[in-house]
Design an enzyme around this catalytic site. Sequence first.
Site, PDB file in Angstrom:
ATOM      1  N   LYS A  26      57.659  14.809  56.285  1.00 38.52           N
ATOM      2  CA  LYS A  26      58.660  14.016  56.986  1.00 38.52           C
ATOM      3  C   LYS A  26      58.815  12.645  56.338  1.00 38.52           C
ATOM      4  CE  LYS A  26      57.917  16.287  61.440  1.00 38.52           C
ATOM      5  NZ  LYS A  26      57.496  16.138  62.848  1.00 38.52           N
ATOM      6  N   CYS A 133      41.807  21.909  43.341  1.00 34.79           N
ATOM      7  CA  CYS A 133      41.236  21.536  42.043  1.00 34.79           C
ATOM      8  C   CYS A 133      39.904  22.237  41.772  1.00 34.79           C
ATOM      9  CB  CYS A 133      41.055  20.017  41.955  1.00 34.79           C
ATOM     10  SG  CYS A 133      40.459  19.253  43.474  1.00 34.79           S
ATOM     11  N   CYS A 134      39.035  22.324  42.778  1.00 31.16           N
ATOM     12  CA  CYS A 134      37.679  22.833  42.537  1.00 31.16           C
ATOM     13  C   CYS A 134      37.326  24.014  43.437  1.00 31.16           C
ATOM     14  CB  CYS A 134      36.658  21.716  42.731  1.00 31.16           C
ATOM     15  SG  CYS A 134      36.746  20.931  44.361  1.00 31.16           S
ATOM     16  N   CYS A 144      35.587  16.077  42.640  1.00 38.14           N
ATOM     17  CA  CYS A 144      35.166  16.817  41.450  1.00 38.14           C
ATOM     18  C   CYS A 144      35.566  16.096  40.165  1.00 38.14           C
ATOM     19  CB  CYS A 144      35.757  18.217  41.469  1.00 38.14           C
ATOM     20  SG  CYS A 144      37.565  18.259  41.617  1.00 38.14           S
ATOM     21  N   LEU A 384       2.738  26.035  53.868  1.00 36.30           N
ATOM     22  CA  LEU A 384       2.553  24.641  53.448  1.00 36.30           C
ATOM     23  C   LEU A 384       2.498  23.695  54.637  1.00 36.30           C
ATOM     24  CD1 LEU A 384       5.075  24.587  50.462  1.00 36.30           C
ATOM     25  CD2 LEU A 384       2.590  24.776  50.328  1.00 36.30           C
ATOM     26  N   GLN A 388      10.444  19.862  61.068  1.00 33.37           N
ATOM     27  CA  GLN A 388      11.361  19.752  62.198  1.00 33.37           C
ATOM     28  C   GLN A 388      12.042  21.079  62.511  1.00 33.37           C
ATOM     29  OE1 GLN A 388      12.014  17.305  64.333  1.00 33.37           O
ATOM     30  NE2 GLN A 388      13.561  18.547  65.354  1.00 33.37           N
ATOM     31  N   GLY A 390      10.973  24.248  61.386  1.00 30.76           N
ATOM     32  CA  GLY A 390      10.126  25.437  61.421  1.00 30.76           C
ATOM     33  C   GLY A 390       9.106  25.426  60.308  1.00 30.76           C
ATOM     34  N   VAL A 392       7.266  25.994  56.732  1.00 29.49           N
ATOM     35  CA  VAL A 392       7.601  25.902  55.307  1.00 29.49           C
ATOM     36  C   VAL A 392       6.523  26.645  54.526  1.00 29.49           C
ATOM     37  CG1 VAL A 392       8.099  24.385  53.366  1.00 29.49           C
ATOM     38  CG2 VAL A 392       8.639  23.639  55.698  1.00 29.49           C
ATOM     39  N   ASP A 498      17.212   9.866  57.445  1.00 23.33           N
ATOM     40  CA  ASP A 498      15.818  10.025  57.880  1.00 23.33           C
ATOM     41  C   ASP A 498      14.881   9.780  56.696  1.00 23.33           C
ATOM     42  OD1 ASP A 498      13.655  10.457  59.494  1.00 23.33           O
ATOM     43  OD2 ASP A 498      13.974  12.605  59.755  1.00 23.33           O
TER      44      ASP A 498
END
Length: 636
Positions: A26, A133-134, A144, A384, A388, A390, A392, A498
């Site tokens: 418009k 573009c990407c 990009c 390990l 936060q 669960g 690892v 964080d």
Amino acid sequence: MSDNILEEIFIKRSQQKRKTSPLNYKERLFILTQEKIAYYDFDSDKGKRKGLRGSVDLEKIKCVETVQPEPNAPQERMYAFQIIYDEGPLYIFAKTESIRAQWIKQLKKMVRFNRDLMQKYHPCFWVDGIWLCCQQEVKQAMGCKVLDGKNGFTSQQSQRRGSRKPLPPTPTEEKPGRPLPPQPPEQPPPSTGMTVTAEYNYTPMTPQDLELRKDEEYTILEMCDANWWRARDKYGNEGYIPSNYVVEAEKGLEKFDWYCKNTNRSQAETLLKTENKDGGFLVRDSSKAGKYTVSLFSKGGGETGGSCRHYNICTTSQGQFYLAEKHNFSTIPELINYHQHNAAGMVSRLKYIVSNRVRPPSIAGLGYGVWEIDPLYLTFIKELGTGQFGVVKYGKWQGKHDVAIKMIKEGSMSEDDFIEEAKIMMKLCHQNLVQLYGVCTKQRPIYIVTEFLSNGCLLTYLKEGLKQHPTNVQLLEMCKDVSEGMAYLESQQYIHRDLAARNCLVDGNGTVKVTDFGLSRYVLDDEYTSSAGSKFPVRWSPPEVLLYCKFSSKSDIWAYGVLMWEVYTLGRLPYERLNNTEIVDQVSRGLRLYRPQLANEKVYSIMSSCWLEKAEERPTFQELASNVQDLLYELQ
């Protein structure tokens, strides 16, 4: 009105805030003032302005650039430009190239001092849920294409805001008392058709990849991705290769085994002492950008077990290199060759090359275009810890590649939003960021697969992992690693939210890498996401986050200052005698952390600069990284 700077009738495209929204075009009357760009309904018959349809405050603009016309675009939509701000791109079509150029020039001039100006942009349109573009499918995806400078106004911007104040150099036997040069600008990417040499072997991970053999040459065919290039080997085979595994042929020091890129002073000393050869040496990047240091191990001088010396490679006013006065050379390789035969003032000649080339850098993903990982290819080896989201675990991909696997417990994360974001996060690649390799989303729980770092969490490493009392250099190098990783995130317009020692990891060489950047946005735990919650990182948060939940790159800066404090207290809890409620109250009133015993006044001044009450007065991560580098240069 007298305060109108520019006024023009343009075609405006609807912003398509939902993928299903139909596009419309418009005519609107656009008016530019000192404060904003506004657009109005316009009665073309009477030539009168009607109701206001929308506006953008100039201080919120992040980028002003041209847009490539769509295929088969009508003539009236050939001269498009875009204004990028918080809500996305505003697309405007000018009648002529000269009008478009006039508006872009004026707008860039007026926003050149804005905070958060972008360094990358999308040169094509966002249409029906995809960037033309990407082909990225997330509207907030980073650009990009790299802009020339920060929207073309880098130098003026730094003059207006005030450059950082360099720390005064302390003369040492290792460097001359000359002013330190400014950090060099980012180099433009190499062109296609160039010849590169492989620095490392690379075994293809997908059928699209091409094998790399160390020291062999390859021709670059396409650079459609910053992290993966399409190449051809000398046998005519073609495929994708990791861009950080190759270097332009006949250029730079990377082709020499004695050059150990991205190796700091502490890592160099560890390498040389492990090799334990008199005259063992390597050349590394100095803490000052664009400079180099020769690190040399000697068993002479009466020190038990030998010692390491570090010699900065100096430059004459004519551009020649030297380690010892009167022995000048046109290139660094010529200098090294001379000192391999002559000590010339050093404790020893350079007898044995010590190299770190065995360990290649991290790559962006497990093969070109791979972001969805088949869990059948993952082997779980040991747990390990629990984070936060669960458990690892450490494991292997395809039985041979070390990986860390976060097993996301259901209900802890906004999964669909994260999966979209993961495609973008995989493109973030830096030596001081933990690399995201991919995700497993076809089952529950979903997995996040990342680079594995053998020395674990920085907080635990500070408390328990250091084998001996750390030196000032080691502590500052940890801070430097984090500042450079965060400066990269800052350049990509990424906010961590964080940042803390618990969210950094340490690799086998002692390099610190930032992890879990941006993940807090997807946490569904109210205790974690609300500043009133007990899990909220109150001890790392500035007043504007504690009081208004206003996150920005400047709130990350505050958290970085607290992280530095954690490093220099070897992992103590910030404000350890206060509870969260007391911290909110007292930090808002001006309380700041005390100077740690291991931190001198210069180190503490860097920390303190992160804790200025006004967010806009805090430094950028690029400035912090430069200040830390200056201080490290003094210690070297």
